[in-house]
Design an enzyme around this catalytic site. Structure first.
Site, short mmCIF file in Angstrom:
data_model
loop_
_atom_site.label_atom_id
_atom_site.label_comp_id
_atom_site.label_asym_id
_atom_site.label_seq_id
_atom_site.Cartn_x
_atom_site.Cartn_y
_atom_site.Cartn_z
CB THR A 148 34.97 29.55 38.09
OG1 THR A 148 34.31 28.63 38.99
CG2 THR A 148 36.37 29.82 38.59
CG ASP A 235 32.98 19.85 39.63
OD1 ASP A 235 32.34 20.87 39.98
OD2 ASP A 235 32.42 18.79 39.30
#
Length: 312
Positions: A148, A235
């Site tokens: 990501t 996150d």
């Protein structure tokens, strides 16, 4: 009875606020995952405040913790999730652990947020030591199944600049060729037909169909920017992508829609609360902008889709 799905999450920990493991653990637990968290740092709060105190776990201490799990035969995992790391030897130890866990369970999925840096006003800069980049390129990314990166991180890992959607797709192909089957560029400054107040998410997934041939799925999402500085969103994004790709393994579009919509709900609730606390015309403080995670439990469990993905 639903099968247990266990995640080893190696990330930072803060006493107050939501970054790293604190941003990943609660949402994943709410969605039914067992989370075993290794705290790579333990800080009083995130580093966007004027002050912070705490301790940093070194590679020997990480190895010792993993050894305890291994000796008790507790090193069987379905997922590994990693984020921000500042230390080269610590990152190398993470690689060793993931390799061993993949030997234990060849179906283990490694979700890596390759935190290297970001762009501000069009200029990219690294906020980890530069000697981490070759470790990510040569060891971490080839081991990962899902990555990501933001646009700047995707550019660093591929060695290519992104100025258009076509270039972004080529960069994602390069990242696929390094190892990962799923690549999601979590934010980019590519132009949006909806105006300059949008950032672009691009996703690419490589799958094999029953006949054995490779199928590619590409998606794009145009997301309205929020005028505030949040910490922990990357996150939370990686954790939610782990969850929703697990629940929708052959549908990147739905997985990304649920991931981004979860973030939308959490951020909207956070900014509303922060503005109410700060008062009229006052910019909210880092403390007021801490993610409203617990208050968003229902949105995390069952996010209403408010941002649609386009299949490319």
């Amino acid at each position: 009875m639903e099968e247990e799905c266990r995640v080893l999450s190696i990330q930072s920990h803060v006493i107050r606020g939501y970054v790293g493991n604190r941003a990943a653990t609660f949402p994943l637990q709410v969605l039914g995952f067992e989370i075993d968290a290794v705290n790579s740092v333990q800080f009083s709060n995130h580093t966007g405040y004027a002050h912070w105190k705490g301790q940093v776990l070194n590679s020997d201490e990480l190895q010792e913790l993993y050894e305890g799990l291994r000796l008790n035969n507790m090193n069987k995992y379905d997922y590994v999730l990693t984020g921000y790391t500042r230390d080269k030897s610590f990152l190398a130890m993470v690689v060793d652990i993931v390799q061993e866990l993949k030997q234990q369970n060849p179906r283990l999925v490694y979700v890596c947020d390759p935190v290297l840096g970001d762009k501000w006003d069009g200029e990219g800069s690294m906020y980890v030591p530069e000697d981490l980049l070759p470790v990510y390129k040569e060891k971490v990314v080839p081991l990962a199944d899902i990555i990501t990166p933001n646009q700047f991180e995707a550019e660093l890992l591929s060695g290519r600049k992104i100025h258009s959607q076509e270039e972004a797709l080529r960069v994602m192909d390069m990242l696929h060729s390094m190892g990962p089957d799923t690549v999601v560029i979590t934010s980019s400054d590519l132009p949006s037909p909806q105006g300059s107040n949008y950032l672009i998410v691009l996703g690419s997934q490589r799958r094999r169909n029953p006949a054995g041939s490779v199928v590619m799925e590409r998606i794009r999402m145009d997301i309205r920017k929020v005028d505030a500085v949040f910490v922990g969103t990357g996150d939370l994004f990686a954790a939610m992508l782990l969850a929703w790709t697990h629940k929708h393994p052959n549908n990147l579009k739905v997985a990304c829609e649920k991931t981004v919509s979860t973030l939308h709900h959490v951020l909207q609730r956070t900014i509303q609360c922060a503005k109410a606390q700060a008062g009229e015309g006052v910019r909210p403080s880092p403390m007021q902008l801490e993610l409203r995670m617990v208050q968003s439990k229902r949105d995390i469990e069952d996010p209403e889709i408010v941002v649609q993905a386009t299949v490319l």
